[in-house]
Design a protein around this motif. Sequence first.
Motif, PDB file in Angstrom:
ATOM      1  N   GLY A   1       0.802  -1.205   0.000  1.00  0.00           N
ATOM      2  CA  GLY A   1       0.000   0.000   0.000  1.00  0.00           C
ATOM      3  C   GLY A   1       0.833   1.252   0.000  1.00  0.00           C
ATOM      4  O   GLY A   1       1.961   1.275  -0.492  1.00  0.00           O
ATOM      5  N   LYS A   2       0.245   2.285   0.596  1.00  0.00           N
ATOM      6  CA  LYS A   2       0.929   3.577   0.637  1.00  0.00           C
ATOM      7  C   LYS A   2       0.765   4.182   2.021  1.00  0.00           C
ATOM      8  O   LYS A   2      -0.095   3.765   2.800  1.00  0.00           O
ATOM      9  CB  LYS A   2       0.384   4.517  -0.421  1.00  0.00           C
ATOM     10  CG  LYS A   2      -1.029   5.009  -0.179  1.00  0.00           C
ATOM     11  CD  LYS A   2      -1.465   5.970  -1.265  1.00  0.00           C
ATOM     12  CE  LYS A   2      -2.872   6.484  -1.014  1.00  0.00           C
ATOM     13  NZ  LYS A   2      -3.285   7.439  -2.031  1.00  0.00           N
ATOM     14  N   ALA A   3       1.604   5.174   2.299  1.00  0.00           N
ATOM     15  CA  ALA A   3       1.523   5.898   3.568  1.00  0.00           C
ATOM     16  C   ALA A   3       1.609   7.394   3.314  1.00  0.00           C
ATOM     17  O   ALA A   3       2.323   7.850   2.422  1.00  0.00           O
ATOM     18  CB  ALA A   3       2.655   5.468   4.499  1.00  0.00           C
ATOM     19  N   THR A   4       0.851   8.109   4.094  1.00  0.00           N
ATOM     20  CA  THR A   4       0.948   9.565   4.176  1.00  0.00           C
ATOM     21  C   THR A   4       1.262   9.859   5.647  1.00  0.00           C
ATOM     22  O   THR A   4       1.418   8.941   6.440  1.00  0.00           O
ATOM     23  CB  THR A   4      -0.371  10.231   3.756  1.00  0.00           C
ATOM     24  OG1 THR A   4      -1.453   9.627   4.480  1.00  0.00           O
ATOM     25  CG2 THR A   4      -0.620  10.084   2.266  1.00  0.00           C
ATOM     26  N   TYR A   5       1.347  11.138   6.000  1.00  0.00           N
ATOM     27  CA  TYR A   5       1.568  11.446   7.410  1.00  0.00           C
ATOM     28  C   TYR A   5       0.601  12.526   7.866  1.00  0.00           C
ATOM     29  O   TYR A   5       0.012  13.251   7.070  1.00  0.00           O
ATOM     30  CB  TYR A   5       3.011  11.848   7.687  1.00  0.00           C
ATOM     31  CG  TYR A   5       3.416  13.215   7.183  1.00  0.00           C
ATOM     32  CD1 TYR A   5       3.259  14.339   7.986  1.00  0.00           C
ATOM     33  CD2 TYR A   5       3.958  13.377   5.920  1.00  0.00           C
ATOM     34  CE1 TYR A   5       3.642  15.596   7.531  1.00  0.00           C
ATOM     35  CE2 TYR A   5       4.348  14.624   5.465  1.00  0.00           C
ATOM     36  CZ  TYR A   5       4.188  15.731   6.268  1.00  0.00           C
ATOM     37  OH  TYR A   5       4.561  16.962   5.826  1.00  0.00           O
TER      38      TYR A   5
ATOM     39  N   ASP B   1      -1.860   6.130   7.648  1.00  0.00           N
ATOM     40  CA  ASP B   1      -1.480   7.511   7.914  1.00  0.00           C
ATOM     41  C   ASP B   1      -0.522   7.496   9.109  1.00  0.00           C
ATOM     42  O   ASP B   1      -0.945   7.338  10.253  1.00  0.00           O
ATOM     43  CB  ASP B   1      -2.725   8.348   8.214  1.00  0.00           C
ATOM     44  CG  ASP B   1      -2.612   9.791   7.790  1.00  0.00           C
ATOM     45  OD1 ASP B   1      -1.630  10.149   7.111  1.00  0.00           O
ATOM     46  OD2 ASP B   1      -3.525  10.568   8.141  1.00  0.00           O
ATOM     47  N   LEU B   2       0.761   7.600   8.826  1.00  0.00           N
ATOM     48  CA  LEU B   2       1.778   7.562   9.868  1.00  0.00           C
ATOM     49  C   LEU B   2       1.883   8.918  10.559  1.00  0.00           C
ATOM     50  O   LEU B   2       1.583   9.959   9.965  1.00  0.00           O
ATOM     51  CB  LEU B   2       3.145   7.225   9.260  1.00  0.00           C
ATOM     52  CG  LEU B   2       3.300   5.838   8.672  1.00  0.00           C
ATOM     53  CD1 LEU B   2       4.586   5.744   7.856  1.00  0.00           C
ATOM     54  CD2 LEU B   2       3.273   4.778   9.770  1.00  0.00           C
ATOM     55  N   SER B   3       2.331   8.914  11.801  1.00  0.00           N
ATOM     56  CA  SER B   3       2.645  10.175  12.451  1.00  0.00           C
ATOM     57  C   SER B   3       3.847  10.785  11.716  1.00  0.00           C
ATOM     58  O   SER B   3       4.585  10.083  11.015  1.00  0.00           O
ATOM     59  CB  SER B   3       2.972   9.950  13.929  1.00  0.00           C
ATOM     60  OG  SER B   3       4.112   9.128  14.066  1.00  0.00           O
TER      61      SER B   3
ATOM     62  N   PRO C   1       6.852  11.860  12.713  1.00  0.00           N
ATOM     63  CA  PRO C   1       8.179  11.275  12.921  1.00  0.00           C
ATOM     64  C   PRO C   1       8.302   9.842  12.390  1.00  0.00           C
ATOM     65  O   PRO C   1       9.390   9.438  11.968  1.00  0.00           O
ATOM     66  CB  PRO C   1       8.379  11.322  14.433  1.00  0.00           C
ATOM     67  CG  PRO C   1       7.047  11.586  15.018  1.00  0.00           C
ATOM     68  CD  PRO C   1       6.213  12.230  13.961  1.00  0.00           C
ATOM     69  N   ALA C   2       7.218   9.091  12.360  1.00  0.00           N
ATOM     70  CA  ALA C   2       7.273   7.734  11.797  1.00  0.00           C
ATOM     71  C   ALA C   2       7.504   7.807  10.290  1.00  0.00           C
ATOM     72  O   ALA C   2       8.340   7.087   9.741  1.00  0.00           O
ATOM     73  CB  ALA C   2       5.993   6.965  12.117  1.00  0.00           C
ATOM     74  N   PHE C   3       6.783   8.691   9.611  1.00  0.00           N
ATOM     75  CA  PHE C   3       6.952   8.875   8.172  1.00  0.00           C
ATOM     76  C   PHE C   3       8.396   9.286   7.863  1.00  0.00           C
ATOM     77  O   PHE C   3       9.016   8.780   6.921  1.00  0.00           O
ATOM     78  CB  PHE C   3       5.977   9.947   7.667  1.00  0.00           C
ATOM     79  CG  PHE C   3       5.973  10.143   6.174  1.00  0.00           C
ATOM     80  CD1 PHE C   3       5.029   9.515   5.387  1.00  0.00           C
ATOM     81  CD2 PHE C   3       6.906  10.968   5.548  1.00  0.00           C
ATOM     82  CE1 PHE C   3       5.003   9.698   4.008  1.00  0.00           C
ATOM     83  CE2 PHE C   3       6.893  11.162   4.178  1.00  0.00           C
ATOM     84  CZ  PHE C   3       5.939  10.523   3.408  1.00  0.00           C
ATOM     85  N   ALA C   4       8.941  10.181   8.682  1.00  0.00           N
ATOM     86  CA  ALA C   4      10.299  10.701   8.463  1.00  0.00           C
ATOM     87  C   ALA C   4      11.368   9.616   8.585  1.00  0.00           C
ATOM     88  O   ALA C   4      12.472   9.793   8.080  1.00  0.00           O
ATOM     89  CB  ALA C   4      10.585  11.842   9.431  1.00  0.00           C
TER      90      ALA C   4
ATOM     91  N   LEU D   1       9.755  14.445   4.620  1.00  0.00           N
ATOM     92  CA  LEU D   1       8.358  14.881   4.735  1.00  0.00           C
ATOM     93  C   LEU D   1       7.862  15.529   3.451  1.00  0.00           C
ATOM     94  O   LEU D   1       6.690  15.397   3.096  1.00  0.00           O
ATOM     95  CB  LEU D   1       8.198  15.841   5.914  1.00  0.00           C
ATOM     96  CG  LEU D   1       8.484  15.247   7.294  1.00  0.00           C
ATOM     97  CD1 LEU D   1       8.354  16.330   8.366  1.00  0.00           C
ATOM     98  CD2 LEU D   1       7.583  14.072   7.583  1.00  0.00           C
ATOM     99  N   GLY D   2       8.736  16.209   2.733  1.00  0.00           N
ATOM    100  CA  GLY D   2       8.355  16.864   1.486  1.00  0.00           C
ATOM    101  C   GLY D   2       7.851  15.901   0.428  1.00  0.00           C
ATOM    102  O   GLY D   2       7.162  16.304  -0.506  1.00  0.00           O
ATOM    103  N   GLN D   3       8.183  14.632   0.562  1.00  0.00           N
ATOM    104  CA  GLN D   3       7.703  13.627  -0.395  1.00  0.00           C
ATOM    105  C   GLN D   3       6.194  13.453  -0.276  1.00  0.00           C
ATOM    106  O   GLN D   3       5.517  13.194  -1.260  1.00  0.00           O
ATOM    107  CB  GLN D   3       8.422  12.296  -0.153  1.00  0.00           C
ATOM    108  CG  GLN D   3       8.071  11.222  -1.149  1.00  0.00           C
ATOM    109  CD  GLN D   3       8.962   9.988  -0.985  1.00  0.00           C
ATOM    110  OE1 GLN D   3      10.153  10.102  -0.673  1.00  0.00           O
ATOM    111  NE2 GLN D   3       8.390   8.829  -1.194  1.00  0.00           N
ATOM    112  N   GLY D   4       5.656  13.580   0.935  1.00  0.00           N
ATOM    113  CA  GLY D   4       4.215  13.553   1.149  1.00  0.00           C
ATOM    114  C   GLY D   4       3.550  12.188   1.120  1.00  0.00           C
ATOM    115  O   GLY D   4       2.673  11.923   1.921  1.00  0.00           O
TER     116      GLY D   4
END
Length: 161
Positions: A40-44, A114-116, A118-121, A126-129
Amino acid sequence: MRVTRNLRITAGVPLAAAALIALGAGTASAAIPVNKPMNGKATYYTDAGYGACGTRINASTQLLVAVSHTWWTTANPNNDPLCRGISVKVTYQGKTLTVPVKDKCPSCDSTHIDLSQPAFARFAPLGQGVINGLTWQFVRTGLAGQAIPLSAPITGSTLSG
């Protein structure tokens, strides 16, 4: 007579549609597929306050995840099985992070998390979105629903890669 008949038919359509939606929602909220990998995919996100599990969260500073509304099975999310020791193990480009489920994502489909922030980072700037092509799965953990503070040490079993 014709107007009354059309009115009854017209009034019945929304009721039938509501019944179909209610029946469909039951099948969308299937049992939690623990240890079943999904692509799948993730956003934050950065929300703060109370998450769907009824505990205080800060998605700007804690390692946690919000999962799709389709995985929640109870009318009161505070009582949902997702809030009882269920985490999400995310793998992307050789890195793995396990984060507790603390919130619901109303706009996510079943394979979108939908990651928090800091988890996404941990996986991408973060700019990747959006992170496409990751693998994730529900896992049972001993965290008892506790969000992991950003300052917590990351062990080899929590983050690797």
